[in-house]
Design an enzyme around this catalytic site. Structure first.
Site, mmCIF file in Angstrom:
data_model
loop_
_atom_site.group_PDB
_atom_site.id
_atom_site.type_symbol
_atom_site.label_atom_id
_atom_site.label_comp_id
_atom_site.label_asym_id
_atom_site.label_seq_id
_atom_site.Cartn_x
_atom_site.Cartn_y
_atom_site.Cartn_z
ATOM 1 N NE ARG A 36 -3.843 -2.145 2.257
ATOM 2 C CZ ARG A 36 -4.700 -2.482 3.223
ATOM 3 N NH1 ARG A 36 -4.612 -1.900 4.403
ATOM 4 N NH2 ARG A 36 -5.629 -3.370 3.011
ATOM 5 C CG HIS A 76 -6.980 2.608 5.370
ATOM 6 N ND1 HIS A 76 -8.343 2.499 5.333
ATOM 7 C CD2 HIS A 76 -6.499 1.344 5.481
ATOM 8 C CE1 HIS A 76 -8.680 1.213 5.409
ATOM 9 N NE2 HIS A 76 -7.584 0.502 5.537
ATOM 10 N NE ARG A 136 -4.088 -2.156 9.108
ATOM 11 C CZ ARG A 136 -4.915 -2.647 8.181
ATOM 12 N NH1 ARG A 136 -4.929 -3.929 7.912
ATOM 13 N NH2 ARG A 136 -5.715 -1.842 7.510
#
Lengths: 214, 639, 244
Positions: free
Chosen positions: B331, B402, B436
C-alpha cells in the site's frame, strides 16, 4: 406458553389458517351456485338442502362460521395493533413498491363482511326462521334477489373487493404459514392470481346472467 | 529514560506466550464479580474484550459514542482477516505470518507482540466460525481463503467484501449474550471526556451522555481503551466521520505515552475527492489491484477521456517501476507512486488528483461475467458514488488516510504507561510497525480482545482484589469532571464565526500537504507553524451553537477537533524526529537514488514513545529499542 | 441546482415538532444527501442557529447509522442504498424534498431526524447470538457447512440494522430485521442447537417492544438497502412453528 400462543406470529398463523379454510370453501360455494344457471330449480335446491342438513357438513359449517369469526376477530385485532405501532404517520406518504392490495386488507375485508351480513339475512336467517322465506326453495330466493338491480350492484362491488382481498390473501397465507419455496412460491403466486380473478368472476357471471338473461 | 518496560517474557519467541499464560497471576471466580472493568469502544477489539471479560465473570461496563455497539467502524473493513491455518497447504505457518508482518511493518514492530498476534490468529477464526460468522466456503464445506497484498500464501478468510461487518456482528452477538446475562452493562451514546487517575492508577472515566448532555462518572478497577485510530485527523479519510482520537489523547495527557504517531497508512485505492463538501473518501478494496491496471497519460494535463487515449500514450507506472510486483506492490509504495505522478502533473480528472484503475484488459481477457463475480459489489458501489460505470470507463482512484499504526504505547500485556489502563486494537501501536499488511487489522483487534487481554489483565487485577468498589465521590473524580466541564464551557463560549468542521478541514489539509504520503523537514516545520496558528484561530473564532446540556453535535465535533490540533503537533514532531524513511513514513531526504524508502536501522530501530509534559511544554521522547532476535533486518524490495 | 427542503424539526422527545422550510441554492449534483445537509448545517451554525440533527457515521453504507425518510421512501427514492450513498444527482433543480424521521412507536424521535433504535439492540440481546465462550470453539473446519447454505446465511447476515424496514412497513413491523438474524443462524449448523430458544426469545421481545405484525406487503424488502429478502420472513415463521 401463553406468550407463544398469543404472539404476533401465532395470531398471524391462526388468521392465515382460517383464511386458507375460507379459500377452500369458496370454490365449493361457486360450484353449487353454478347450478343456479339451470332452468330446473331442483339440483340447486337439493344441493342447498344437502348442505343444510348433512351431519358432516353441519360440523364443517360450525368450523366455517368459527373460521369466519376468527378471521375477522384476529384481522381486526392485528390491524389495531398495527395502527398503534405507528402513531404518527408520514407527510410525504408511503411510496414503497409493495403488494398494492395488501395495504387495504382491512377495508376490502370489511366490505366482504358487509356482504356476508346481507348474505346471512337472505339465506341463513331464513333457515333459522328469523327471516321470512321458504328454506326449501333457495333457488327462487336467489333468482328473485338477482332481479333487483341494487342488489346486483352491491353484489358486484362486494365481489370485486373480495377479488382484491384474495389477490393478496392467497400468497400471503402461504408466506405466513412459512411455506416458501424457490420453485413453488412463484407457482403459488400464479395460482393466486388466477384464483383471485376467476372466483369473483364466476360469482359475478352467475348474478349477471340471472339478472339480464333469465 | 528507563520508563519503558515492555515486559517481554524470557525464553524463545515461540514459547513466550505459552510460558506467560502458564505463569500469569489469576483471579478466582468469586473475586472477578467484584472487579469492575470499563471498556471504551465496541469495535472488533472493544466488543470482543467486553464479551470475553464478561464470560470470565468480571463486571464490565462498555461504552460507545454510536447509538448501538454494532456501528463501530470495524464494520467497514472489507477484504478479510488473516490466520495461519495453512488450509491451502501452501507452506503457511505462525512463523511465516509473523515474519510477513514484521517485514511488512518495515522492522519497526515488537517481535514478541507480533508473534503472539500470529499465534492467536487461528483461535480467532475458530471462534468466529463458532459464533456463526458466515465466512466464504468451498464446495466441500471447508473454509475458503484468498491471497492479499504483500504475501505469498493464501491465508485471508473473508465474507465477500464485508468481512469487517461479519466479524463485528459476531463480536456484537457475543457482547449481547453477556449483556443478557448481566455481566456487561452497555452505555451507548456516551463520549469519554477524560480518564480518572487515582494514586497513579486508572480508576474510571468521565463520560458525556450525548443525548442529554449529562456528565457521568464511572469508576472501575481497570480501564480498557479500544477506541480505534485517528485517521480522521486528515479530515478526509476512509474512516467513519465521527471516529476520533479524543479518548486516547485524554489518556495520553494523563500519562499514557503515545507511540509512533506519525505512522499513518495511506490507502492507495480510494474514490477521489469530487467536491469541496465531501466528507469522506470511500475505500475500494485492495483486491481490485489483482485485475485492475493503474495508469496515467504520458502527456501532462491530458484532458481527453480515458478511453480515447491510445495504448502507447498510457503510462502504467507501477508496472514500469516495479516489474516484479507490478500493480500489487504494498500500500505505501502504491500510494507514493500515485502521488508522485499527480504532483508531476500527470493526474487525471478535473482536479488532477486521481489516477486510472482500468479493468479494460481484464474484461477483455476474462469476460465481463468473471469480473462481475469478483468485484460486482465494488463496481456497483463505485457507480453509486461517482455515477461512472467502471465496466465502461476506468475507475478514478487516489490515496486516502486509512489506518494508524501509531497509537498508545503498550507493553506485552497491552498495558499503557498508566497502571490499570490498557489499549487494544488500532488504538495501540504494537503490531504493525511502520506499515500494516492487508487483512491484519481485524486479526489483531479480535486477537487482542478475545485472547490476549483477558489473559493479561488478570495479572494486574490479581493485586486489586482487596480494593473495594471505587467511589465516584473521590476528589479525583470531582476534579476531572470539573476540568472536563470547564473545557466544554470554554468551547461553547468562544462564540466566533466558523464551524468546527471548517477548522478540521483546514487542519486536515495542512497535514495532508506536509505530513501525508511524503514528508520533508521544511514542510514539517512549516506545518508546525501553520497548525499552531490555526489552533489559535480555532480558540478565537470557533462557533458552537446551543448549550452543553442537550444533544449538541457541533460541541462533540469541536471537542474532537480541539484534541486533533494537539495530536497534530505531536504527529508532525514525531515525523520530524524520525530522520529516516520506513513503511508509511517517507522522508524525501532519505530515499535511494531511484526513489525508494531508505531506513536507518542504526539510529532508528526504536519505538518513539512520547510523554506529555504539560500544557505548552514540548513532549518528552522515550525510546524503546527494538531487538530482532528471530528475524534478520533486510531492505524491503518489490522491484 | 436549487432545492426546497421541508425538514422535520423537533427539539426533544417531549416537544411537538413541525416542518421547517429551507432553501438550498447551488447544490452540486456530486454531493451526497448527507453532504447537502452538512452544507445546510454549516450555514445554520454560521448564523448561530441550531443545526439539523441526524445520525450518521461511516458514510459508506455499512454502519447503519444514517436513515431518514425522504419523499415517501426510507433512504430516499433510489433502491438498495443508504441515505449516505444517495447522490444529489437523483434530484432535479427546483425539487421540493420532504425529510422526515423514521416513524414507529418503538422508534421514538429523539431530536429532529434522530430516532431511538435501541429496540433493535434489545431484540438482539434477547437471543441474537450463539452461546459459545471464548476458547471453547472447535477447530473451524471440524464442522462442514454446505456452500449454498453458507452463502444463504451470508445473504441474511448483511443486515445493517438501520431500521428502514420498520420505517417502510405500514405496520412498523420488525419482522425483516428479526428474520435476517434468525435465518443466518438457522441456516448454519452452529446456530441450530439453540434455534428454538432463540426464535422464541427474539419474537417475544419484538412483540413486547410494540412493533406491528407482518402483513406481507413487501415494502421492507423493496426499501432494504442491503436487499434482504422476504423469504427470510417465511423462514422465521417456519422456525417459530418449529419452536412450539
Amino acid at each position: 406458553m401463553n406468550k407463544i400462543l398469543f404472539s404476533s406470529i401465532s395470531k398471524k398463523f391462526v388468521l392465515a389458517l382460517a383464511g386458507v379454510f375460507l379459500l377452500m370453501f369458496l370454490p365449493v360455494h361457486l360450484i353449487i351456485n353454478l347450478m343456479l344457471l339451470k332452468s330446473d330449480p331442483e339440483p340447486f335446491n337439493k344441493a342447498a338442502h344437502f348442505m343444510a342438513t348433512f351431519p358432516v357438513i353441519k360440523i364443517i359449517e360450525i368450523v366455517l362460521i368459527a373460521a369466519i369469526l376468527i378471521h375477522i376477530f384476529y384481522g381486526i385485532f392485528l390491524q389495531i395493533q398495527n395502527w398503534l405501532a405507528r402513531p404518527v404517520g408520514y407527510v410525504s406518504g408511503n411510496k414503497s413498491d409493495t403488494s398494492f392490495f395488501s395495504k387495504f386488507m382491512i377495508w376490502t375485508g370489511a366490505s366482504v363482511f358487509t356482504f356476508l351480513v346481507i348474505h346471512f339475512f337472505n339465506f341463513y336467517f331464513i333457515r333459522l326462521g328469523l327471516v321470512r322465506g321458504d328454506p326449501e326453495d333457495f333457488y327462487s330466493v336467489v333468482h328473485s334477489l338477482f332481479k333487483i338491480p341494487v342488489y346486483n350492484y352491491i353484489y358486484l362491488v362486494c365481489f370485486t373487493l373480495l377479488g382484491l382481498h384474495l389477490f393478496h390473501a392467497f400468497s400471503s397465507a402461504f408466506q405466513t404459514l412459512g411455506l416458501n419455496h424457490r420453485i413453488w412460491t412463484p407457482v403459488i403466486n400464479v395460482i393466486a392470481w388466477i384464483y383471485a380473478i376467476a372466483l369473483p368472476l364466476g360469482f359475478a357471471f352467475i348474478s349477471i346472467t340471472i339478472w339480464q338473461f333469465r | 529514560m528507563g520508563k519503558l518496560n515492555s515486559k517481554i517474557p524470557d525464553g524463545p519467541l515461540a514459547q513466550k506466550w505459552t510460558k506467560y499464560k502458564a505463569s500469569v497471576k489469576l483471579v478466582n471466580p468469586a473475586n472477578k464479580k467484584k472487579l469492575e472493568i470499563i471498556v471504551v469502544g465496541t469495535g472488533l477489539s472493544g466488543a470482543s474484550a467486553a464479551s470475553a471479560l464478561g464470560e470470565l465473570g468480571y463486571s464490565v461496563k462498555n461504552f460507545c459514542y454510536q447509538d448501538s455497539p454494532r456501528r463501530a467502524h470495524s464494520v467497514a473493513a472489507q477484504g478479510g482477516i488473516n490466520a495461519a491455518k495453512n488450509y491451502q497447504n501452501d507452506g503457511d505457518s505462525i512463523y511465516r505470518l509473523f515474519y510477513d508482518m514484521i517485514k511488512g511493518g518495515d522492522y519497526r514492530a515488537r517481535e514478541a507482540n507480533v508473534y503472539r498476534a500470529a499465534e492467536v490468529s487461528n483461535d480467532v477464526i475458530d471462534h468466529y466460525t463458532a459464533l456463526g460468522v458466515p465466512f466464504a466456503r468451498d464446495y466441500g464445506g471447508t473454509l475458503d481463503t484468498r491471497s492479499f497484498g504483500g504475501v505469498q500464501v493464501s491465508r485471508t478468510f473473508y465474507a465477500k467484501g464485508q468481512t469487517g461487518q461479519q466479524c463485528l456482528l459476531g463480536c456484537y452477538s457475543s457482547l449481547n449474550r453477556q449483556i443478557k446475562k448481566g455481566n456487561v452493562t452497555m452505555y451507548p451514546r456516551r463520549e469519554m471526556l477524560d480518564l480518572v487517575v487515582i494514586d497513579g492508577k486508572a480508576r474510571g472515566i468521565i463520560a458525556r451522555n450525548l443525548l442529554t448532555g449529562e456528565i457521568e462518572r464511572h469508576a472501575a478497577h481497570a480501564v480498557v481503551l479500544a477506541t480505534g485510530g485517528y485517521g480522521t485527523i486528515y479530515y478526509l479519510s476512509t474512516l467513519a466521520v465521527n471516529s476520533n482520537a479524543s479518548a486516547a489523547w485524554k489518556a495520553h495527557k494523563k500519562g499514557a505515552f503515545f507511540a509512533n504517531p506519525s505512522f499513518i497508512q495511506i490507502h492507495p485505492t480510494c474514490v477521489p475527492q469530487l467536491n469541496e463538501f465531501q466528507s469522506k473518501l470511500t475505500l475500494m478494496s485492495e483486491s481490485l489491484r489483482n485485475d485492475g491496471r493503474i495508469w496515467v497519460p504520458k502527456m501532462k494535463d491530458d484532458k481527453r477521456p480515458a478511453n480515447s487515449i491510445p495504448e502507447e500514450e498510457r503510462d502504467y507506472y507501477l508496472e514500469r517501476r516495479y516489474p516484479a510486483f507490478g500493480n500489487l506492490v504494498p500500500r505505501d509504495v502504491a500510494s507514493r507512486a500515485a502521488k508522485e505522478r499527480c504532483d508531476a502533473g500527470y493526474g487525471v480528472g478535473e482536479t488532477g488528483l486521481a489516477v486510472n484503475l482500468d479493468f479494460r484488459d481484464a474484461i477483455k481477457k476474462q469476460g465481463k461475467k468473471a469480473i462481475e463475480n469478483k468485484y460486482g459489489n465494488l463496481f456497483e458501489m463505485y457507480k453509486t458514488i461517482t455515477g461512472i460505470d467502471p465496466y465502461e470507463e476506468p475507475m478514478r482512484i487516489y490515496p486516502a488516510g486509512h489506518y494508524t499504526m501509531g497509537g498508545l504505547w503498550v507493553d506485552y500485556e497491552l498495558m499503557t504507561t498508566i497502571p490499570g489502563l490498557y489499549a487494544i486494537g488500532e488504538s495501540n501501536f504494537s503490531d504493525h510497525g511502520a506499515n500494516r499488511l492487508g487483512a491484519s487489522s481485524l486479526m489483531q483487534a479480535a486477537g487482542d480482545g478475545y485472547f490476549v487481554l483477558p489473559n493479561t489483565i488478570s495479572n494486574y487485577l490479581a493485586d486489586e482484589i482487596r480494593v473495594p468498589k471505587i467511589s465516584t465521590d473521590k476528589p479525583e473524580f470531582e476534579e476531572t469532571e470539573n476540568s472536563a466541564v470547564e473545557r466544554l464551557n470554554k468551547l461553547i463560549s468562544i462564540k466566533g464565526k466558523q464551524t468546527a468542521s471548517s477548522f478540521h478541514k483546514r487542519l486536515g489539509k495542512i497535514l495532508w500537504d506536509h505530513c501525508g504520503m511524503t514528508r520533508n523537514e521544511e514542510g514539517l516545520k512549516k506545518a508546525l507553524t501553520l497548525i499552531s496558528e490555526l489552533k489559535k484561530e480555532f480558540w478565537k473564532d470557533l462557533n458552537v451553537p446551543g448549550t452543553i446540556n442537550e444533544i449538541n453535535m457541533e460541541l462533540e465535533k469541536a471537542g474532537r477537533v480541539a484534541d486533533y490540533f494537539e495530536l497534530a503537533e505531536l504527529l508532525v514532531t514525531d515525523a520530524l524526529d524520525r530522520k529516516e524513511s520506513c513503511g508509511a513514513h517517507f522522508r524525501e531526504e532519505f530515499q535511494t537514488p531511484d526513489g525508494e524508502a531508505q531506513r536507518n536501522d542504526e539510529k532508528f530501530t526504536y519505538v518513539a514513545a512520547w510523554e506529555y509534559a504539560g500544557e505548552g511544554k514540548p513532549h518528552i521522547l522515550h525510546k524503546e529499542e527494538l531487538k530482532f532476535e528471530e528475524v534478520e533486518m533486510k531492505v524491503r524490495s518489490y522491484k | 441546482m436549487n432545492l426546497i427542503l421541508k425538514i422535520w424539526r423537533q427539539k426533544n422527545p417531549k416537544t411537538m415538532g413541525n416542518f421547517v422550510t429551507y432553501r438550498m441554492d447551488d447544490v452540486s449534483p456530486e454531493m451526497s444527501f448527507l453532504e447537502m445537509l452538512d452544507a445546510l448545517n454549516k450555514k445554520l451554525v454560521e448564523e448561530d442557529k441550531d443545526p439539523v440533527a441526524f445520525d450518521h457515521d461511516c458514510r459508506e453504507g455499512i454502519c447503519g447509522s444514517c436513515g431518514m425518510y425522504i419523499n415517501g421512501h426510507p433512504h430516499g427514492p433510489v433502491p438498495a442504498i443508504t441515505t449516505c450513498h444517495l447522490s444529489m444527482r437523483y434530484f432535479r433543480d427546483g425539487d421540493t424534498i420532504w425529510v422526515e424521521p423514521w416513524r414507529a412507536k418503538p422508534f421514538p424521535v429523539i431530536k429532529d431526524l434522530i430516532v431511538d433504535r435501541s429496540a433493535f439492540d434489545k431484540i438482539q440481546t434477547a437471543g441474537g447470538f450463539i452461546s459459545v465462550n471464548t476458547g471453547a470453539a472447535p477447530e473451524a473446519n471440524s464442522i462442514l457447512v454446505r456452500k449454498k447454505k453458507s452463502d444463504e446465511a451470508f445473504d441474511s447476515s448483511v443486515c445493517i440494522g438501520c431500521g428502514a424496514c420498520v420505517a417502510a412497513c405500514k405496520n412498523a413491523s420488525a419482522m425483516l430485521f428479526v428474520s435476517a438474524k434468525i435465518s443466518q443462524f438457522a441456516l448454519l449448523p452452529q446456530g441450530r442447537i439453540e434455534a428454538k430458544e432463540r426464535v422464541r426469545a427474539m419474537v417475544e421481545k419484538m412483540d413486547e417492544l410494540g412493533f406491528g405484525s407482518c402483513s406481507n406487503t413487501g415494502a421492507c424488502e423493496a426499501e432494504c438497502p442491503k436487499q434482504i429478502k422476504l423469504t427470510n420472513i417465511a423462514r422465521l415463521n417456519r422456525e417459530y412453528y418449529k419452536a412450539f
